[in-house]
Design a protein around this motif. Structure first.
Motif, PDB file in Angstrom:
ATOM      1  N   GLY A  53      -0.149   8.624   2.394  1.00  0.00           N
ATOM      2  CA  GLY A  53       0.496   9.867   2.822  1.00  0.00           C
ATOM      3  C   GLY A  53       0.082  10.378   4.181  1.00  0.00           C
ATOM      4  N   ASP A  54      -0.297  11.665   4.197  1.00  0.00           N
ATOM      5  CA  ASP A  54      -0.618  12.330   5.459  1.00  0.00           C
ATOM      6  C   ASP A  54      -1.832  11.720   6.146  1.00  0.00           C
ATOM      7  OD1 ASP A  54       1.541  14.043   5.197  1.00  0.00           O
ATOM      8  OD2 ASP A  54       0.365  15.630   4.248  1.00  0.00           O
ATOM      9  N   LEU A  55      -2.821  11.269   5.360  1.00  0.00           N
ATOM     10  CA  LEU A  55      -3.981  10.646   6.001  1.00  0.00           C
ATOM     11  C   LEU A  55      -3.557   9.359   6.694  1.00  0.00           C
ATOM     12  CD1 LEU A  55      -6.999  10.737   6.649  1.00  0.00           C
ATOM     13  CD2 LEU A  55      -7.350   9.271   4.669  1.00  0.00           C
ATOM     14  N   ARG A  56      -2.745   8.555   6.036  1.00  0.00           N
ATOM     15  CA  ARG A  56      -2.258   7.317   6.657  1.00  0.00           C
ATOM     16  C   ARG A  56      -1.613   7.636   8.007  1.00  0.00           C
ATOM     17  NH1 ARG A  56      -0.594   2.237   5.650  1.00  0.00           N
ATOM     18  NH2 ARG A  56      -0.974   2.286   3.414  1.00  0.00           N
ATOM     19  N   ASP A  57      -0.805   8.690   8.065  1.00  0.00           N
ATOM     20  CA  ASP A  57      -0.126   9.055   9.310  1.00  0.00           C
ATOM     21  C   ASP A  57      -1.103   9.518  10.392  1.00  0.00           C
ATOM     22  OD1 ASP A  57       2.245   8.397   8.089  1.00  0.00           O
ATOM     23  OD2 ASP A  57       2.815  10.476   7.665  1.00  0.00           O
ATOM     24  N   GLN A  58      -2.272  10.024   9.988  1.00  0.00           N
ATOM     25  CA  GLN A  58      -3.295  10.426  10.953  1.00  0.00           C
ATOM     26  C   GLN A  58      -4.079   9.218  11.476  1.00  0.00           C
ATOM     27  OE1 GLN A  58      -4.183  13.702  12.094  1.00  0.00           O
ATOM     28  NE2 GLN A  58      -2.139  14.046  11.272  1.00  0.00           N
ATOM     29  N   LEU A  59      -4.091   8.133  10.715  1.00  0.00           N
ATOM     30  CA  LEU A  59      -4.875   6.954  11.082  1.00  0.00           C
ATOM     31  C   LEU A  59      -4.037   5.857  11.722  1.00  0.00           C
ATOM     32  CD1 LEU A  59      -7.018   6.600   7.817  1.00  0.00           C
ATOM     33  CD2 LEU A  59      -7.646   7.763   9.946  1.00  0.00           C
ATOM     34  N   ILE A  60      -2.818   5.678  11.219  1.00  0.00           N
ATOM     35  CA  ILE A  60      -1.955   4.569  11.641  1.00  0.00           C
ATOM     36  C   ILE A  60      -0.653   5.127  12.221  1.00  0.00           C
ATOM     37  CG2 ILE A  60      -0.745   2.477  10.870  1.00  0.00           C
ATOM     38  CD1 ILE A  60      -3.724   2.221  10.382  1.00  0.00           C
ATOM     39  N   ASP A  61      -0.282   4.661  13.401  1.00  0.00           N
ATOM     40  CA  ASP A  61       0.977   5.057  14.021  1.00  0.00           C
ATOM     41  C   ASP A  61       2.116   4.424  13.220  1.00  0.00           C
ATOM     42  OD1 ASP A  61       3.295   5.298  15.562  1.00  0.00           O
ATOM     43  OD2 ASP A  61       2.299   4.781  17.435  1.00  0.00           O
ATOM     44  N   PRO A  62       2.964   5.254  12.558  1.00  0.00           N
ATOM     45  CA  PRO A  62       4.027   4.674  11.736  1.00  0.00           C
ATOM     46  C   PRO A  62       5.029   3.852  12.545  1.00  0.00           C
ATOM     47  CG  PRO A  62       4.114   7.093  11.673  1.00  0.00           C
ATOM     48  CD  PRO A  62       2.946   6.699  12.518  1.00  0.00           C
ATOM     49  N   GLY A  63       5.154   4.125  13.825  1.00  0.00           N
ATOM     50  CA  GLY A  63       6.093   3.386  14.665  1.00  0.00           C
ATOM     51  C   GLY A  63       5.629   1.973  14.986  1.00  0.00           C
ATOM     52  N   THR A  64       4.323   1.809  15.145  1.00  0.00           N
ATOM     53  CA  THR A  64       3.789   0.497  15.541  1.00  0.00           C
ATOM     54  C   THR A  64       2.997  -0.190  14.434  1.00  0.00           C
ATOM     55  OG1 THR A  64       1.698   1.389  16.373  1.00  0.00           O
ATOM     56  CG2 THR A  64       3.557   1.283  17.934  1.00  0.00           C
ATOM     57  N   GLY A  65       2.541   0.597  13.452  1.00  0.00           N
ATOM     58  CA  GLY A  65       1.696   0.037  12.402  1.00  0.00           C
ATOM     59  C   GLY A  65       0.271  -0.212  12.858  1.00  0.00           C
ATOM     60  N   LYS A  66      -0.081   0.286  14.037  1.00  0.00           N
ATOM     61  CA  LYS A  66      -1.422   0.086  14.599  1.00  0.00           C
ATOM     62  C   LYS A  66      -2.202   1.396  14.560  1.00  0.00           C
ATOM     63  CE  LYS A  66       0.011  -3.668  17.519  1.00  0.00           C
ATOM     64  NZ  LYS A  66      -0.144  -4.361  18.756  1.00  0.00           N
ATOM     65  N   VAL A  67      -3.517   1.271  14.645  1.00  0.00           N
ATOM     66  CA  VAL A  67      -4.393   2.437  14.666  1.00  0.00           C
ATOM     67  C   VAL A  67      -4.033   3.296  15.878  1.00  0.00           C
ATOM     68  CG1 VAL A  67      -6.792   3.160  14.951  1.00  0.00           C
ATOM     69  CG2 VAL A  67      -6.256   1.228  13.479  1.00  0.00           C
ATOM     70  N   TRP A  68      -4.003   4.615  15.663  1.00  0.00           N
ATOM     71  CA  TRP A  68      -3.736   5.537  16.768  1.00  0.00           C
ATOM     72  C   TRP A  68      -4.762   5.320  17.870  1.00  0.00           C
ATOM     73  CZ3 TRP A  68       0.571   8.054  17.519  1.00  0.00           C
ATOM     74  CH2 TRP A  68       1.356   8.453  16.437  1.00  0.00           C
ATOM     75  N   ASN A  69      -4.326   5.214  19.115  1.00  0.00           N
ATOM     76  CA  ASN A  69      -5.253   4.917  20.208  1.00  0.00           C
ATOM     77  C   ASN A  69      -6.040   6.128  20.689  1.00  0.00           C
ATOM     78  OD1 ASN A  69      -3.207   6.225  21.526  1.00  0.00           O
ATOM     79  ND2 ASN A  69      -2.787   4.605  22.980  1.00  0.00           N
ATOM     80  N   LEU A  70      -5.725   7.319  20.186  1.00  0.00           N
ATOM     81  CA  LEU A  70      -6.469   8.512  20.592  1.00  0.00           C
ATOM     82  C   LEU A  70      -7.477   8.959  19.536  1.00  0.00           C
ATOM     83  CD1 LEU A  70      -3.595  10.583  22.254  1.00  0.00           C
ATOM     84  CD2 LEU A  70      -5.307   9.145  23.359  1.00  0.00           C
ATOM     85  N   MET A  71      -7.611   8.198  18.472  1.00  0.00           N
ATOM     86  CA  MET A  71      -8.538   8.565  17.413  1.00  0.00           C
ATOM     87  C   MET A  71      -9.976   8.386  17.901  1.00  0.00           C
ATOM     88  SD  MET A  71      -8.805   7.304  13.443  1.00  0.00           S
ATOM     89  CE  MET A  71      -7.746   5.965  13.809  1.00  0.00           C
ATOM     90  N   ALA A  72     -10.850   9.331  17.516  1.00  0.00           N
ATOM     91  CA  ALA A  72     -12.265   9.231  17.866  1.00  0.00           C
ATOM     92  C   ALA A  72     -13.093   9.152  16.590  1.00  0.00           C
ATOM     93  CB  ALA A  72     -12.698  10.424  18.703  1.00  0.00           C
ATOM     94  N   LEU A  73     -13.943   8.164  16.548  1.00  0.00           N
ATOM     95  CA  LEU A  73     -14.861   7.960  15.430  1.00  0.00           C
ATOM     96  C   LEU A  73     -16.258   7.834  15.997  1.00  0.00           C
ATOM     97  CD1 LEU A  73     -12.994   5.104  13.534  1.00  0.00           C
ATOM     98  CD2 LEU A  73     -12.775   7.529  13.141  1.00  0.00           C
ATOM     99  N   ALA A  74     -17.239   8.025  15.130  1.00  0.00           N
ATOM    100  CA  ALA A  74     -18.626   7.754  15.516  1.00  0.00           C
ATOM    101  C   ALA A  74     -19.238   6.873  14.444  1.00  0.00           C
ATOM    102  CB  ALA A  74     -19.403   9.050  15.652  1.00  0.00           C
ATOM    103  N   VAL A  75     -19.966   5.862  14.879  1.00  0.00           N
ATOM    104  CA  VAL A  75     -20.711   5.000  13.963  1.00  0.00           C
ATOM    105  C   VAL A  75     -22.183   5.160  14.306  1.00  0.00           C
ATOM    106  CG1 VAL A  75     -21.135   2.632  13.186  1.00  0.00           C
ATOM    107  CG2 VAL A  75     -18.803   3.365  13.738  1.00  0.00           C
ATOM    108  N   ASN A  76     -22.927   5.647  13.322  1.00  0.00           N
ATOM    109  CA  ASN A  76     -24.363   5.886  13.506  1.00  0.00           C
ATOM    110  C   ASN A  76     -24.646   6.744  14.746  1.00  0.00           C
ATOM    111  OD1 ASN A  76     -24.824   4.288  11.225  1.00  0.00           O
ATOM    112  ND2 ASN A  76     -24.861   2.438  12.466  1.00  0.00           N
ATOM    113  N   GLY A  77     -23.796   7.756  14.944  1.00  0.00           N
ATOM    114  CA  GLY A  77     -23.993   8.705  16.033  1.00  0.00           C
ATOM    115  C   GLY A  77     -23.420   8.291  17.372  1.00  0.00           C
TER     116      GLY A  77
END
Length: 105
Positions: A53-77
């Motif tokens: 649902g809505d989380l998928r749309d926040q993570l994956i661009d429905p038009g391309t099926g790829k991860v959104w390129n503006l998403m920011a994550l942190a791994v171990n800080g």
């Protein structure tokens, strides 16, 4: 062959959802097991499938099926602020934070 059989095994990571991600999942922190050799991209795909649902749309661009390129994550800080960095392999004990989008101005 079963999930834990063969050359693999699993890694256990902590995922922390902040901001809108927390609202969409209804959780602040979860422990997740993924196959050994999984990347941040694999985690994102797993979460998109798990929560949909809505989380998928926040993570994956429905038009391309790829991860959104503006998403920011942190791994171990350490912030991973480009899609290229999402190929980082995860290991047991890693903590992944899903950071809310920053507002520009």
């Amino acid at each position: 062959m079963g999930f834990n059989e063969g050359k693999g095994g699993t890694v256990t990571i902590s995922v922390v959802f902040l901001g809108n991600y927390r609202l969409l999942t209804g959780q602040g922190r979860v422990e997740i097991q993924l196959p050994q050799g999984s990347s941040v991209n694999d985690l994102i795909a797993w979460l998109a499938d798990r929560y949909g649902g809505d989380l998928r749309d926040q993570l994956i661009d429905p038009g391309t099926g790829k991860v959104w390129n503006l998403m920011a994550l942190a791994v171990n800080g350490k912030i991973l602020n480009s899609v290229e960095k999402f190929s980082l392999l995860l290991k047991t004990g890693d903590e992944v934070l899903f950071l809310p989008p920053a507002l520009g101005g």
